[in-house]
Design a protein around this motif. Structure first.
Motif, PDB file in Angstrom:
ATOM      1  N   GLY A 258       0.789  -1.234   0.000  1.00 29.42           N
ATOM      2  CA  GLY A 258       0.000   0.000   0.000  1.00 29.42           C
ATOM      3  C   GLY A 258       0.812   1.269   0.000  1.00 29.42           C
ATOM      4  O   GLY A 258       0.266   2.368   0.126  1.00 29.42           O
ATOM      5  N   CYS A 259       2.128   1.145  -0.174  1.00 26.89           N
ATOM      6  CA  CYS A 259       2.969   2.346  -0.137  1.00 26.89           C
ATOM      7  C   CYS A 259       2.981   3.091  -1.467  1.00 26.89           C
ATOM      8  O   CYS A 259       3.470   4.221  -1.538  1.00 26.89           O
ATOM      9  N   GLY A 260       2.497   2.450  -2.559  1.00 24.10           N
ATOM     10  CA  GLY A 260       2.437   3.140  -3.844  1.00 24.10           C
ATOM     11  C   GLY A 260       3.320   2.553  -4.920  1.00 24.10           C
ATOM     12  O   GLY A 260       3.506   3.169  -5.974  1.00 24.10           O
ATOM     13  N   LYS A 261       3.836   1.334  -4.704  1.00 24.46           N
ATOM     14  CA  LYS A 261       4.759   0.738  -5.691  1.00 24.46           C
ATOM     15  C   LYS A 261       4.043   0.487  -7.020  1.00 24.46           C
ATOM     16  O   LYS A 261       4.489   0.951  -8.075  1.00 24.46           O
ATOM     17  N   THR A 262       2.927  -0.264  -6.970  1.00 25.30           N
ATOM     18  CA  THR A 262       2.185  -0.571  -8.197  1.00 25.30           C
ATOM     19  C   THR A 262       1.562   0.685  -8.787  1.00 25.30           C
ATOM     20  O   THR A 262       1.452   0.824 -10.013  1.00 25.30           O
ATOM     21  N   THR A 263       1.177   1.623  -7.924  1.00 20.12           N
ATOM     22  CA  THR A 263       0.624   2.896  -8.411  1.00 20.12           C
ATOM     23  C   THR A 263       1.653   3.628  -9.257  1.00 20.12           C
ATOM     24  O   THR A 263       1.321   4.200 -10.306  1.00 20.12           O
ATOM     25  N   LEU A 264       2.907   3.614  -8.811  1.00 23.58           N
ATOM     26  CA  LEU A 264       3.982   4.260  -9.570  1.00 23.58           C
ATOM     27  C   LEU A 264       4.109   3.632 -10.958  1.00 23.58           C
ATOM     28  O   LEU A 264       4.276   4.349 -11.955  1.00 23.58           O
ATOM     29  N   ILE A 265       3.978   2.305 -11.026  1.00 21.23           N
ATOM     30  CA  ILE A 265       4.024   1.607 -12.323  1.00 21.23           C
ATOM     31  C   ILE A 265       2.864   2.064 -13.208  1.00 21.23           C
ATOM     32  O   ILE A 265       3.026   2.321 -14.406  1.00 21.23           O
ATOM     33  N   ASN A 266       1.665   2.168 -12.624  1.00 22.04           N
ATOM     34  CA  ASN A 266       0.488   2.617 -13.380  1.00 22.04           C
ATOM     35  C   ASN A 266       0.674   4.021 -13.934  1.00 22.04           C
ATOM     36  O   ASN A 266       0.202   4.344 -15.025  1.00 22.04           O
ATOM     37  N   LEU A 267       1.368   4.867 -13.180  1.00 22.67           N
ATOM     38  CA  LEU A 267       1.610   6.238 -13.639  1.00 22.67           C
ATOM     39  C   LEU A 267       2.638   6.254 -14.774  1.00 22.67           C
ATOM     40  O   LEU A 267       2.508   7.031 -15.730  1.00 22.67           O
ATOM     41  N   LEU A 268       3.671   5.412 -14.668  1.00 17.59           N
ATOM     42  CA  LEU A 268       4.672   5.346 -15.739  1.00 17.59           C
ATOM     43  C   LEU A 268       4.039   4.902 -17.051  1.00 17.59           C
ATOM     44  O   LEU A 268       4.381   5.405 -18.121  1.00 17.59           O
ATOM     45  N   MET A 269       3.080   3.965 -16.962  1.00  9.62           N
ATOM     46  CA  MET A 269       2.402   3.452 -18.156  1.00  9.62           C
ATOM     47  C   MET A 269       1.247   4.353 -18.585  1.00  9.62           C
ATOM     48  O   MET A 269       0.600   4.103 -19.591  1.00  9.62           O
ATOM     49  N   ARG A 270       0.957   5.363 -17.803  1.00  8.18           N
ATOM     50  CA  ARG A 270      -0.139   6.296 -18.039  1.00  8.18           C
ATOM     51  C   ARG A 270      -1.503   5.601 -18.046  1.00  8.18           C
ATOM     52  O   ARG A 270      -2.394   5.949 -18.806  1.00  8.18           O
ATOM     53  N   PHE A 271      -1.628   4.587 -17.165  1.00  5.41           N
ATOM     54  CA  PHE A 271      -2.934   3.986 -16.948  1.00  5.41           C
ATOM     55  C   PHE A 271      -3.807   4.942 -16.124  1.00  5.41           C
ATOM     56  O   PHE A 271      -5.019   4.933 -16.225  1.00  5.41           O
ATOM     57  N   TYR A 272      -3.150   5.715 -15.290  1.00  2.83           N
ATOM     58  CA  TYR A 272      -3.810   6.784 -14.537  1.00  2.83           C
ATOM     59  C   TYR A 272      -3.085   8.086 -14.842  1.00  2.83           C
ATOM     60  O   TYR A 272      -1.867   8.098 -15.077  1.00  2.83           O
ATOM     61  N   GLU A 273      -3.841   9.188 -14.841  1.00  5.70           N
ATOM     62  CA  GLU A 273      -3.236  10.497 -15.079  1.00  5.70           C
ATOM     63  C   GLU A 273      -2.813  11.109 -13.742  1.00  5.70           C
ATOM     64  O   GLU A 273      -3.544  11.028 -12.745  1.00  5.70           O
ATOM     65  N   ILE A 274      -1.628  11.711 -13.734  1.00  6.24           N
ATOM     66  CA  ILE A 274      -1.138  12.326 -12.487  1.00  6.24           C
ATOM     67  C   ILE A 274      -1.929  13.593 -12.170  1.00  6.24           C
ATOM     68  O   ILE A 274      -2.481  14.234 -13.055  1.00  6.24           O
ATOM     69  N   ASN A 275      -1.997  13.929 -10.890  1.00  3.23           N
ATOM     70  CA  ASN A 275      -2.710  15.130 -10.462  1.00  3.23           C
ATOM     71  C   ASN A 275      -1.838  16.383 -10.531  1.00  3.23           C
ATOM     72  O   ASN A 275      -2.344  17.503 -10.645  1.00  3.23           O
ATOM     73  N   GLY A 276      -0.536  16.176 -10.446  1.00  2.00           N
ATOM     74  CA  GLY A 276       0.378  17.321 -10.502  1.00  2.00           C
ATOM     75  C   GLY A 276       1.789  16.866 -10.796  1.00  2.00           C
ATOM     76  O   GLY A 276       2.120  15.677 -10.684  1.00  2.00           O
ATOM     77  N   GLY A 277       2.670  17.813 -11.199  1.00  2.00           N
ATOM     78  CA  GLY A 277       4.037  17.470 -11.532  1.00  2.00           C
ATOM     79  C   GLY A 277       4.162  16.988 -12.976  1.00  2.00           C
ATOM     80  O   GLY A 277       3.286  17.239 -13.812  1.00  2.00           O
ATOM     81  N   SER A 278       5.222  16.245 -13.261  1.00  2.00           N
ATOM     82  CA  SER A 278       5.432  15.756 -14.631  1.00  2.00           C
ATOM     83  C   SER A 278       6.240  14.458 -14.622  1.00  2.00           C
ATOM     84  O   SER A 278       7.026  14.209 -13.709  1.00  2.00           O
TER      85      SER A 278
END
Length: 603
Positions: free
Chosen positions: A400-420
């Motif tokens: 639950g620390c965000g490891k898989t979430t980070l992968i989803n962001l790299l693949m752009r499965f989810y859009e980030i809320n801020g930053g780049s």
């Protein structure tokens, strides 16, 4: 106290009226969408309408001929046989032509219905491909399947009835009135004046049935979702002894479905008896007024028999239409659920000036990245990361620390809320999704295989690969030996989800699939979690070869598998709290050292 009760009652009634109003508005909107679906097939609809008119006209002409035939029988021994034979021949001709026209009309109606349903199902399925992952994650797969399969089938049934019975019924009613007017306008007036009562009854009941059928469709989707979920995890359900709890949950949803179905059926079942009563009153009114007409010389006996026949012809379509309306309420409710899916906002299109990521070097940087699945629960905040081309970045941390979430962001499965997030200096928002994802090779903990041959499963990411290349990839993934032990080798057809293979064998095929593509960047999310230790050692050697010169992200819980990573990122609560090589992090004696020692400390 009375004032409070009145106020509460008024508020309840107001809310109820608003709910009913929304349901009716939704119903009207659904009808408009259905007509829009029908519009491309207008020529076929008009052709069906033409054959319907011919069928009805010939059917309604028969009672006229029958009346003439009755009038040819003047008395006992005084029958105009020549006229009767001519009329019987004409009646038979009308019946044969009418039957042929009806057969052609039904064939056209079937063609229109199934073409519309095919278009709608393709549209719904294609829309599923472009829906955001957040929508798919937040909806039960069973409910989505129910919308694409069951609800469209329900819509198909109602639409077919609408074409086959509604068109013919309406034309029959109009045609009957015209023929009755030609015989006696006064008695026709009796029929026309009494008819609206049946419409009022049918309209009142149809409003109730639509609401109930809508709830029935929703409950059916919920039940499909639970059944699908239970079947996928049947081993877990039985292992933890949750059969009784699952049965209770199923029973609760099933009872709600039965309740909605019974209420929908109850309201719909009232329609036919109520309208039949009205039609019996109309028939009686015609018979009585017609008898007085015969007595007073206004009608002949043959004309009265024709009129009574027309009254039956007139009331029969009303019975059919009310039955169609009942089924159509179910159809509308199902169509509304399908349109809800189609109306869901898809992922945003690539920008018009989006570039195609061609031969990336693999330099990846995250700058002040913020992300959360729900606004009120922040997950990743101000995340910074830089990966040089060819580096191996391991990501570790508690669940639950965000490891898989980070992968989803790299693949752009989810859009980030801020930053780049940038690749080779290009913001991933300015790169087409297809080229971005094609640049990554993913091996996930959760395996996914199609119900097709092993050849096709391995070549899923590279359909043009030769058999020699596929076999080589399988050998490098240490999958070749078990594949050759299968009944048909590489031609073996896998069952749904590859359930005829062990979890480890499924994982090996997924690894072989990525090895065949060898994209410039890799993501390995617990890729060897289901593989035995001896095979894992061999796979790690294959990974070493595969990762050479490629930027790789490795998510792992078994820290022994990431000792050789260039950089290890230690995540906690969406933040990188430590980073460095394995030796550097151990020497710091921080959170990573605690995690590592907890796995290898003696018991």
């Amino acid at each position: 106290m009375k004032f409070i009760r009145k106020s509460v009652l008024h508020s309840f009634q107001k809310r109820r009226c608003l709910t009913v109003s929304k349901q009716l508005t939704k119903k009207q909107s659904t009808l408009k969408r259905i007509f829009a679906c029908i519009r491309p097939y207008t020529p076929l609809v008009l052709l069906s309408l033409l054959f319907s008119v011919i069928t009805v006209a010939l059917t309604l002409y028969v009672p006229i001929l029958t009346g003439h035939g009755v009038d040819f029988i003047l008395s006992k021994g005084n029958v105009n046989f020549h006229g009767l034979i001519s009329i019987i021949t004409t009646i038979l001709t009308c019946i044969i032509i009418s039957a042929l026209c009806q057969w052609v009309m039904n064939h056209i109606n079937n063609k229109i219905t199934y073409k519309i349903v095919k278009d709608l199902r393709v549209q719904a399925f294609n829309h599923l491909q472009v829906l955001p992952l957040s929508y798919v994650d937040s909806h039960a797969s069973g409910d989505l399947i129910s919308r694409v399969i069951t609800d469209i089938d329900q819509f198909s049934d109602g639409l077919l009835l609408g074409f086959t019975q509604l068109f013919t019924g309406v034309i029959t009613i109009l045609g009957t009135i015209v023929f009755m007017l030609s015989i006696n306008p006064l008695i026709t007036l009796v029929v026309v004046v009494l008819s609206p009562m049946s419409f009022f009854i049918a309209n009142f009941i149809s409003k109730k049935t639509f609401i109930m059928f809508k709830k029935q469709s929703e409950a059916r989707g919920e039940l499909t979702g639970l059944t699908n979920e239970m079947l996928e995890g049947i081993k877990v359900v039985q292992a933890f002894g949750h059969e009784e709890e699952t049965q209770k949950q199923f029973k609760e949803i099933n009872e709600r479905l039965a309740n909605y179905s019974l209420r929908a059926t109850f309201f719909s079942s009232i329609t036919n008896p109520a309208t039949r009563f009205m039609y019996a009153c109309i028939y009686a009114g015609v018979a009585i007024s017609g008898c007085f007409g015969v007595i007073n010389g206004m009608l002949s006996v043959g004309q009265l028999s024709s009129f009574l026949s027309y009254t039956n012809q007139y009331t029969k379509p009303f019975n059919e239409i009310t039955s169609v309306i009942t089924e159509f309420q179910n159809s509308l409710a199902s169509a509304a659920r399908v349109f809800e899916l189609i109306d869901e906002k898809p992922i945003s299109d690539d920008k018009a000036d989006s570039a195609v990521l061609d031969s990336p070097k693999g330099e990846i940087s995250l700058e002040q990245v913020d992300f959360s699945y729900t606004p009120e629960v922040p997950l990743i905040q101000g995340l910074n990361l830089h990966a040089n081309p060819g580096q191996r970045i391991a990501i570790v941390g508690p669940t639950g620390c965000g490891k898989t979430t980070l992968i989803n962001l790299l693949m752009r499965f989810y859009e980030i809320n801020g930053g780049s997030i940038k690749i080779d200096g290009h913001d991933i928002d300015s790169i087409t999704r297809h080229s971005l994802r094609a640049s990554y090779g993913m091996v996930l903990q959760e395996t996914w295989l199609k119900s097709t041959s092993i050849w096709e499963n391995i070549s899923y990411g590279n359909p043009d690969a030769t058999k020699e290349e596929i076999i080589q990839a399988a050998k490098e993934a240490h999958a070749h030996s078990f594949i050759m032990r299968m009944p048909d080798g590489y031609d073996t057809i896998l069952s749904e989800g590859g359930s005829n293979l062990s979890q480890g064998q499924r994982q090996l095929l997924c690894i072989a699939r990525v090895m065949l593509c060898l994209p410039p960047m890799l993501i390995l999310d617990e890729a060897t979690s289901s593989i035995d230790t001896m095979t894992e050692i061999r796979i790690q050697k294959a990974f070493e070869k595969m990762m050479h010169g490629r930027t790789s992200f490795i998510v792992a819980h078994r820290l022994s598998t990431i000792k050789n990573a260039d950089i290890i990122l230690v995540m906690k609560d969406g933040h990188i709290i430590e980073q460095g090589s394995h030796k550097e992090l151990l020497s710091k004696n921080g959170f990573y050292a605690t995690l590592y020692n907890s796995q290898f400390a003696p018991v």
